[in-house]
Design a protein around this motif. Structure first.
Motif, short mmCIF file in Angstrom:
data_model
loop_
_atom_site.label_atom_id
_atom_site.label_comp_id
_atom_site.label_asym_id
_atom_site.label_seq_id
_atom_site.Cartn_x
_atom_site.Cartn_y
_atom_site.Cartn_z
N PRO A 369 0.81 -1.22 0.00
CA PRO A 369 0.00 0.00 0.00
C PRO A 369 0.85 1.27 0.00
O PRO A 369 1.91 1.34 0.62
N VAL A 370 0.38 2.25 -0.76
CA VAL A 370 0.92 3.61 -0.68
C VAL A 370 -0.25 4.52 -0.30
O VAL A 370 -1.37 4.34 -0.78
N PHE A 371 0.02 5.48 0.57
CA PHE A 371 -1.04 6.32 1.13
C PHE A 371 -1.03 7.70 0.49
O PHE A 371 0.02 8.23 0.11
N LEU A 372 -2.22 8.26 0.36
CA LEU A 372 -2.42 9.54 -0.32
C LEU A 372 -2.48 10.64 0.73
O LEU A 372 -3.46 10.73 1.49
N ASN A 379 4.50 5.80 2.83
CA ASN A 379 4.43 4.40 3.23
C ASN A 379 3.49 4.17 4.40
O ASN A 379 3.15 3.03 4.71
N ARG A 380 3.11 5.26 5.07
CA ARG A 380 2.19 5.15 6.21
C ARG A 380 1.04 6.13 6.03
O ARG A 380 1.16 7.11 5.31
N ILE A 432 -5.36 -2.02 -6.11
CA ILE A 432 -6.65 -1.86 -5.41
C ILE A 432 -6.67 -0.48 -4.75
O ILE A 432 -5.81 -0.16 -3.93
N ALA A 433 -7.66 0.34 -5.11
CA ALA A 433 -7.84 1.65 -4.49
C ALA A 433 -8.77 1.51 -3.30
O ALA A 433 -9.84 0.89 -3.39
N ASP A 434 -8.37 2.09 -2.18
CA ASP A 434 -9.21 2.13 -0.98
C ASP A 434 -9.31 3.61 -0.58
O ASP A 434 -8.49 4.12 0.17
N SER A 551 -6.70 7.31 2.88
CA SER A 551 -6.85 6.68 1.56
C SER A 551 -5.53 6.05 1.10
O SER A 551 -4.44 6.58 1.37
N SER A 552 -5.64 4.95 0.37
CA SER A 552 -4.44 4.26 -0.11
C SER A 552 -4.73 3.54 -1.42
O SER A 552 -5.89 3.34 -1.80
#
Length: 559
Positions: A369-372, A379-380, A432-434, A551-552
């Motif tokens: 996951p990469v976070f927006l 990374n967090r 996968i977008a969350d 969001s990630s």
């Protein structure tokens, strides 16, 4: 000696005399042609309800006369008997006939020189037609009884409908760029956002196609074209079915279910027709092809760096012939021992390498996951929410009209970027977008783009995903789905956004295989509109969307 044994002995003897093509590797099957001419004839074939279907037959010939041998048949269920004029080009007809096949090109009812009307978009009426055509071809005196099919785009859909109809003589099928589930494929995320909404022709356009022989005056062709005017308007049909369980008064059914392979998956499996699926990393249906593979054991897949039904830089006909020669002629072509999946890993927009695998998703692809966070990828989970105002008019001047799913960096939206990569980084699989969002409007069409930013600032869109926020409810998938999130999308599942209240919207981006080069940056862009949208819903004033810091996007990174 029994007849079957005699035929087997004769076939073996013929191969010894004519020469048997050696087993070949992927994309390298090039047997010598057995014939150097073809004869083309055409006719009307009446269906069970009396509808006359136009058929063009291409047969190997010598000295201007069709050869007497019984040969396997490959056919194309398309829009006109001169198929190259009306859609993606099929495999070279002359090359197939010269390799010892009879090739039939059949105009689907309501199209080209065929009579009748098109009800919706390829309903199973056409599947029943395909059953009749297949068995008619198998029974002809010039046929050995083995029949194959090929097609891509709407003709790929036609191939799959034929499989579902289970004609006994269908022995192999090649299908490209089609949907396993029509709602997911054609209104991905509940949004109509691709250029194609199905084939629609005017009388004048139909009159430009070839008539059946004997109708050189085009009298019958005009009659057929005028019948076609009663066909369903496909864009209006799609607009009238916003939910998976929508009932259409145009066709008097819940049409998304009626025409989806997933709804008749048991029928397709029981057919046991060997299937080869063609896809492209720049095509809107590539994930649907991989989902088909997950549901039909034994399916083969090829995915290149191609747009819709294209194959630049690769001899696709070689692979098609390798497949058909194996299943229709019993020739050892090497395909049986080959990996079932061949895919091209793109090294930037213009280079790359072919790879193969027995399993998908790749075991080596680890979800990362990469976070927006306020314009950055971290990374967090971050702390900074990012608002933006939706811009509805988002032109894409760099892309030609008609290129399915080839997306461009949106004019509106907001981007989140990593620092320059220290090493090449491969992403292969399904991002996968969350998203966690708020909106000032009761609904939102959400678009997420995975992008490659070069040192000179050039942006290449690698893949994209989309989801209507009101259809965000997740449900267990009714069929194997590669572990991807699934939205049932029934009317009762729809839920408006509450302005200012956070909502979670989770969805997949289309599959990709791409290497981000060292020195480049990975970028995620979120937008509220896309230039490909058809029947775009608009709010006045344009809403403000806020991407919350939790969001990630999970990237399948191959170490």
């Amino acid at each position: 000696m029994r007849l079957s044994a005699q035929l087997a002995w004769l076939a073996a003897a013929a191969l010894l005399i004519l020469g048997s093509p050696a087993a070949a590797a992927f994309g390298e099957y090039h047997p010598a042609p057995r014939y150097d001419e073809e004869v083309v004839t055409s006719l009307y074939l009446p269906m069970r309800d009396g509808t006359r279907i136009a058929v063009s037959l291409h047969r190997p010939s010598k000295d201007g006369r069709p050869v007497e041998a019984r040969l396997p048949v490959i056919w194309h269920h398309t829009l006109a008997i001169d198929a190259a004029r009306t859609g993606p080009p099929p495999p070279g007809l002359a090359s197939l006939t010269r390799q010892g096949y009879v090739v039939a090109v059949v105009a689907r009812r309501g199209n080209g020189a065929s009579f009748g009307t098109r009800r919706g978009y390829e309903d199973f009426t056409e599947g029943f037609d395909a059953y009749e055509v297949t068995e008619w071809l198998a029974a002809q005196p010039w046929s050995d009884g083995k029949v194959g099919m090929f097609g891509c785009s709407n003709t790929g859909e036609a191939v799959m409908h034929a499989i579902a109809a289970r004609p006994p003589s269908l022995a192999a099928a090649w299908a490209g760029c089609f949907a396993w589930d029509r709602f997911d494929g054609h209104t991905r995320g509940g949004i109509i956002a691709q250029f194609g909404t199905g084939p629609s022709r005017t009388v004048e356009q139909d009159l430009q196609t070839n008539p059946v022989q004997g109708d050189e005056s085009k009298t019958l062709l005009r009659q057929a074209a005028e019948e076609h005017l009663a066909s369903t308007n496909l864009l209006e049909l799609m607009k009238g079915m916003p939910y998976r369980d929508s009932y259409s008064t145009q066709v008097m059914s819940r049409f998304w279910y009626e025409v989806s392979l997933g709804a008749v998956a048991d029928q397709v499996k029981r057919a046991k027709v060997p299937l080869y699926v063609q896809g492209g990393w720049l095509d809107d249906f590539r994930t649907q092809g991989l989902v088909t593979m997950a549901n039909l054991p034994g399916t083969r897949v090829v995915i290149g760096p191609w747009r819709h039904c294209r194959n630049e830089g690769f001899d696709l006909q070689s692979e098609q012939l390798r497949f058909f020669d194996h299943h229709l002629k019993g020739i050892e072509t090497g395909i049986a021992a080959d990996a079932p999946i061949h895919y091209f890993t793109m090294h930037g927009a213009k280079a790359g390498v072919w790879k193969s695998t027995a399993t998908w998703p790749l075991p080596a692809a680890r979800p990362t996951p990469v976070f927006l966070d306020g314009g950055k990828l971290t990374n967090r989970a971050g702390r900074n929410a990012t608002p933006f105002t939706v811009i509805y008019d988002t032109p894409c001047p760099a892309e030609p009209v008609g290129a399915f799913s080839v997306s461009c960096h949106p004019v509106g939206g907001v981007s989140f970027t990593q620092g320059p990569l220290k090493a090449d980084t491969e992403v292969t699989g399904h991002p996968i977008a969350d998203l966690w969002i708020t909106s000032s409007a009761p609904d939102a069409n959400l678009f997420v783009f995975l992008e490659d930013v070069a040192p000179d600032g050039t942006i290449t869109v690698v893949t994209d995903g989309r989801q209507k926020a009101s259809l965000r409810k997740l449900n267990p998938a009714p069929w194997p789905l590669l572990g991807l999130p699934w939205h049932r999308g029934w009317k009762e599942d729809a839920a408006d956004l509450t302005p200012g209240e956070p909502a979670q919207v989770t969805f997949d981006l289309l599959a990709a295989s791409y290497v981000f080069k060292a020195g480049h940056r990975i970028q995620i862009t979120v937008a509220g509109a896309d230039y490909r949208e058809r029947a775009q819903p608009r709010f006045t004033p344009a809403p403000t969307l806020t991407v919350l810091a939790r969001s990630s996007v999970s990237l399948p990174i191959v170490k």
